[in-house]
Design a protein around this motif. Sequence first.
Motif, PDB file in Angstrom:
ATOM      1  N   SER A  68       7.855 -21.904  28.124  1.00 54.79           N
ATOM      2  CA  SER A  68       7.780 -22.062  26.442  1.00 54.79           C
ATOM      3  C   SER A  68       8.363 -23.056  26.484  1.00 54.79           C
ATOM      4  CB  SER A  68       8.561 -21.081  26.640  1.00 54.79           C
ATOM      5  OG  SER A  68       8.280 -19.606  26.130  1.00 54.79           O
ATOM      6  N   ARG A  69       9.610 -24.034  26.599  1.00 50.51           N
ATOM      7  CA  ARG A  69      10.079 -25.311  26.974  1.00 50.51           C
ATOM      8  C   ARG A  69       8.835 -26.436  26.484  1.00 50.51           C
ATOM      9  NH1 ARG A  69      13.944 -23.135  29.613  1.00 50.51           N
ATOM     10  NH2 ARG A  69      13.592 -24.389  31.393  1.00 50.51           N
ATOM     11  N   LEU A  70       7.792 -26.393  27.903  1.00 52.12           N
ATOM     12  CA  LEU A  70       6.381 -27.275  28.344  1.00 52.12           C
ATOM     13  C   LEU A  70       5.500 -27.253  26.851  1.00 52.12           C
ATOM     14  CD1 LEU A  70       6.511 -27.297  31.458  1.00 52.12           C
ATOM     15  CD2 LEU A  70       7.286 -28.916  30.571  1.00 52.12           C
ATOM     16  N   GLU A  71       5.837 -25.916  26.154  1.00 55.78           N
ATOM     17  CA  GLU A  71       4.860 -25.611  25.251  1.00 55.78           C
ATOM     18  C   GLU A  71       6.090 -26.221  24.196  1.00 55.78           C
ATOM     19  OE1 GLU A  71       1.735 -22.401  23.229  1.00 55.78           O
ATOM     20  OE2 GLU A  71       3.960 -21.838  23.778  1.00 55.78           O
ATOM     21  N   LYS A  72       6.740 -26.282  23.535  1.00 54.64           N
ATOM     22  CA  LYS A  72       8.000 -26.674  22.472  1.00 54.64           C
ATOM     23  C   LYS A  72       7.240 -27.553  22.531  1.00 54.64           C
ATOM     24  CE  LYS A  72      10.286 -22.447  21.755  1.00 54.64           C
ATOM     25  NZ  LYS A  72      11.288 -21.653  21.750  1.00 54.64           N
ATOM     26  N   GLY A  73       8.336 -28.496  23.133  1.00 58.23           N
ATOM     27  CA  GLY A  73       7.621 -30.226  23.956  1.00 58.23           C
ATOM     28  C   GLY A  73       6.362 -30.265  23.831  1.00 58.23           C
ATOM     29  N   GLY A  74       5.172 -29.992  23.422  1.00 58.00           N
ATOM     30  CA  GLY A  74       3.666 -30.557  23.978  1.00 58.00           C
ATOM     31  C   GLY A  74       3.274 -31.072  24.181  1.00 58.00           C
ATOM     32  N   LEU A  75       3.220 -30.721  25.651  1.00 55.74           N
ATOM     33  CA  LEU A  75       3.382 -31.110  27.256  1.00 55.74           C
ATOM     34  C   LEU A  75       2.026 -30.009  27.568  1.00 55.74           C
ATOM     35  CD1 LEU A  75       6.752 -32.380  28.148  1.00 55.74           C
ATOM     36  CD2 LEU A  75       5.339 -33.371  27.562  1.00 55.74           C
TER      37      LEU A  75
END
Length: 138
Positions: A68-75
Amino acid sequence: MSQRRLVFEMMIAERSMRRWIDARSGDSGIGAAGAGVLFHLAGHDNALVGDVSAAMCASPSGMSGLVSRLEKGGLVAKTPDAADARAVRLSLTPAGRAAVEAAKSVVRELNAEMSDGFTDGELAVVARWLGHITHRLT
């Protein structure tokens, strides 16, 4: 040599490596665990979340938050699996691919720090020992 402290020493070393990586992740917020996911996806694009979790030896709940954090970071991008709508696949975004390249530089620097003062033969024994532990305990 007494082996009584090997577990403790390995745990402290692992924490030290994570702190070292985290301190060099800048404002990306990726950190050691996130970099591991990105490295895995760089070689296994469009991987199932479960496969990434297994490769990282991570729990499903821990992986969920990290993804979720990586997705929110656009990665990373999440997409449903075509064969099983309950399953989710992960792929790197262009920003994720750039983050992989930046993380490779950090890991090269860390490898140089960790191997400084050791011969290739000594490092080969360490690598063999770590591989032995991984295969023996999983």
